[in-house]
Design a protein around this motif. Structure first.
Motif, PDB file in Angstrom:
ATOM      1  N   VAL A  27      -0.981  -9.201  -6.401  1.00 52.14           N
ATOM      2  CA  VAL A  27      -2.342  -9.358  -5.880  1.00 52.14           C
ATOM      3  C   VAL A  27      -3.224  -8.254  -6.440  1.00 52.14           C
ATOM      4  CG1 VAL A  27      -3.787  -9.451  -3.817  1.00 52.14           C
ATOM      5  CG2 VAL A  27      -1.464 -10.392  -3.757  1.00 52.14           C
ATOM      6  N   ILE A  29      -3.386  -4.762   5.609  1.00 49.98           N
ATOM      7  CA  ILE A  29      -2.807  -4.025   4.486  1.00 49.98           C
ATOM      8  C   ILE A  29      -2.017  -2.823   4.994  1.00 49.98           C
ATOM      9  CG2 ILE A  29      -3.364  -2.638   2.444  1.00 49.98           C
ATOM     10  CD1 ILE A  29      -5.862  -4.498   2.131  1.00 49.98           C
ATOM     11  N   LEU A  86       1.698  -4.388   4.637  1.00 48.71           N
ATOM     12  CA  LEU A  86       2.066  -4.031   3.266  1.00 48.71           C
ATOM     13  C   LEU A  86       2.547  -2.576   3.225  1.00 48.71           C
ATOM     14  CD1 LEU A  86      -0.662  -5.814   1.093  1.00 48.71           C
ATOM     15  CD2 LEU A  86       1.730  -6.434   1.376  1.00 48.71           C
ATOM     16  N   ILE A  88      -5.614 -11.447   2.425  1.00 51.62           N
ATOM     17  CA  ILE A  88      -4.259 -10.876   2.489  1.00 51.62           C
ATOM     18  C   ILE A  88      -3.453 -11.472   3.637  1.00 51.62           C
ATOM     19  CG2 ILE A  88      -2.916  -8.764   2.707  1.00 51.62           C
ATOM     20  CD1 ILE A  88      -4.473  -9.125   0.070  1.00 51.62           C
ATOM     21  N   PHE A 136       0.585  -5.053  -4.513  1.00 51.62           N
ATOM     22  CA  PHE A 136      -0.828  -5.048  -4.145  1.00 51.62           C
ATOM     23  C   PHE A 136      -1.531  -3.917  -4.886  1.00 51.62           C
ATOM     24  CE2 PHE A 136      -4.251  -3.331  -1.504  1.00 51.62           C
ATOM     25  CZ  PHE A 136      -5.009  -4.466  -1.254  1.00 51.62           C
TER      26      PHE A 136
END
Length: 541
Positions: free
Chosen positions: A119, A142, A146, A341, A361
């Motif tokens: 991404v 995020i 992530l 996301i 990411f």
């Protein structure tokens, strides 16, 4: 009647042979252009030949051939000898069936192994995310799903402040001055990637991955060579298309590249997001946001020049305007976090693919808000070059790990390939950062983090940052001056000379590689549709 069947079968067998021969010739020509044989990409040669053959041999011809073969089987069943020529047609059918079976077997074999979701959020600077220390709530998804579940590299740098060269570096692990794919400037023709360069998509496609790209187009238009190695390369409608494609390919091993301009200027987030970050601002910038957002919904031509009109509303000498522009950027990040996301990660979980997918990411570059007198992304300071880099792969990468060593966007491709267990091309200039996962003292790249844009260059090595801005040289002590505001070149000439020499060695190495991997042939201008997108983003008047 028997003669008719026999003649039909013979004609179809001849068509089969001709189509297969032409397809093989085309595949070998493409392989020669892209250096597949030398790179060991034999699978791509076969796949290219098969794709061409499959397109050229009509399904009805295959059905007729099957009918002819069945008629011959009946003749055999009755004990009648098969004519010699008809036996040849039957052999052609057997070869076709073997190819079909081989394709199915390869697809089944390729489905085993980890997936990859890469991404890239265009124009996202690292220090506006919560996981990088930002105080405002821009990135809850995020941060939690992530960074909280993966590895965060806290000091990652892009090799260019511009979308086209930076993304091409991300996908090839070559410096911009080597691959030579520059930004489209005011619609002027620009170079296309040398087919001899092996992209990340091409390497993974050769390893059996289904490859798809869902992008915002414009400066990463497929015509520039970005589509090399992708089975599917789409522009616009990314979220809808990506979520649907993932569902259709859940049983295959896949590589998805997802790119969006969600946070790129002009910053026009909905009011619900603006109120989260600056509910009290009243002024011409907010008026312009409302006006331009409404006009943009009317038709595509209304978006042409919208970036210029947005920035015309900003008084860059008014701290309130500057602050509000930055809050609009934050609002765009929050919208991206929740509307891009989160759906992607939710889709992986819904399909049961979360633990089998390496998610990477990152961004192509950051954005400036007047810290050094510049806005947008036209400089080589850290605010413009420092990008987020987070890797998540549950069960394979440690959750919540933060690595402070300096890394580079050019290192992403070799890192991904090592984690996936796929051999990369020897031409890459980056290096895998996976040793940092196990050894915090693993050495950084010896040349440091180099970034470039036209005649401007920067080098970050150790505790120093060195920027060549036309005829002017700047040297910053990052330990005492992380904001890169005090030029100490005159006070520390020896260190400046060492950085200058290091940059010259880097230039020399890049010039040598550019002779092999730089652009070949002519240039290409943007299409009319791409030109519209470039105008909306402020790249054309």
């Amino acid at each position: 009647m028997r003669g008719l069947v026999r003649d039909l079968a013979l004609a179809l067998a001849a068509a089969f042979a001709i189509a297969l021969g032409v397809a093989a010739r085309v595949a070998l020509r493409v392989a020669a252009e892209q250096g597949w044989i030398a790179a060991g990409f034999h699978r791509l040669i076969v796949r290219t030949a098969w794709d061409r053959f499959d397109a050229w041999l009509p399904r009805v011809a295959a059905a007729a051939l099957v009918a002819a073969a069945l008629a011959q089987v009946v003749r055999w069943w009755r004990g009648r000898p098969a004519p010699t020529r008809l036996r040849g047609a039957l052999a052609a059918l057997a070869l076709l069936a073997a190819l079909r079976a081989g394709t199915a077997l390869e697809a089944w074999h390729a489905a085993r192994g980890p997936n990859l979701l890469l991404v890239s959020i265009d124009t996202l600077r690292a220090d506006h995310l919560g996981t990088y220390g930002y105080a405002l709530p821009t990135s809850p998804t995020i941060d939690a799903r992530l960074a909280g579940e993966g590895v965060t590299f806290t000091d990652a740098y892009s090799q260019s402040p511009k979308t086209t060269p930076s993304h091409m570096t991300l996908l090839t692990s070559l410096y911009p001055s080597v691959h030579g794919v520059e930004l489209w400037q005011n619609g002027k023709p620009a170079h296309v990637l040398n087919p001899a360069v092996h992209t990340l998509a091409e390497v993974l496609e050769n390893a059996g991955y289904a490859t798809a790209a869902f992008t915002g187009g414009a400066q990463i238009d497929p015509a520039r060579g970005f589509d090399q190695g992708f089975d599917l390369y789409t522009v616009s409608g990314q979220r809808r298309r990506a979520l649907r494609w993932l569902g259709r390919h859940r049983w295959e091993r896949f590589f998805v590249f997802y790119h969006t301009y969600d946070v790129h200027d002009p910053y026009l987030p909905p009011d619900e997001y603006i109120r989260l970050f600056d509910p009290d601002y009243r002024g011409r910038v907010l008026d312009a946001v409302h006006r331009l957002r409404a006009q943009g919904g009317m038709s595509v031509p209304a978006w042409e020049g919208i970036s210029r009109r947005f920035w015309d509303s900003v008084d860059r000498n008014d701290p309130r305007d500057v602050r509000f522009v930055e809050r609009l950027y934050d609002a765009g990040i929050r919208r991206m976090d929740g509307e891009t996301i989160r759906p992607l990660l939710d889709r992986l979980d819904q399909l049961g693919l979360g633990r089998d997918t390496l998610v990477v990411f990152t961004s192509d570059h950051g954005e400036a808000f007047g810290e050094h007198g510049q806005f947008q992304h036209d400089d080589l300071y850290a605010g413009t070059l420092r990008v987020p880099l987070v890797l998540r792969w549950p069960g394979h990468l440690p959750a919540g790990l933060r690595i402070e060593n300096r890394v580079r966007l050019i290192d992403v491709m070799p890192t991904i390939l090592e984690l996936l267990g796929v051999s990369g091309p020897p031409s890459v200039q980056g290096r895998s950062v996976t040793p940092l996962l196990h050894d915090a003292y693993a050495g950084a790249a010896p040349e440091g983090a180099v970034s470039e844009y036209r005649v401007y260059e920067s080098l970050r090595r150790g505790g120093l940052a060195y920027i060549v801005d036309g005829p002017e040289e700047r040297l910053f002590d990052l330990l005492r001056d992380p904001g890169e505001r005090e030029n100490v070149r005159a006070a520390r000439p020896d260190e400046a000379a060492a950085m200058r020499a290091a940059l010259e060695r880097w230039r020399r190495d890049c010039r040598a590689l550019a002779l092999r991997f730089g652009p070949r042939g002519g240039t290409i201008a943007p299409s009319e549709e791409t030109a519209r997108r470039l105008r909306a983003l402020g790249y054309m008047e």
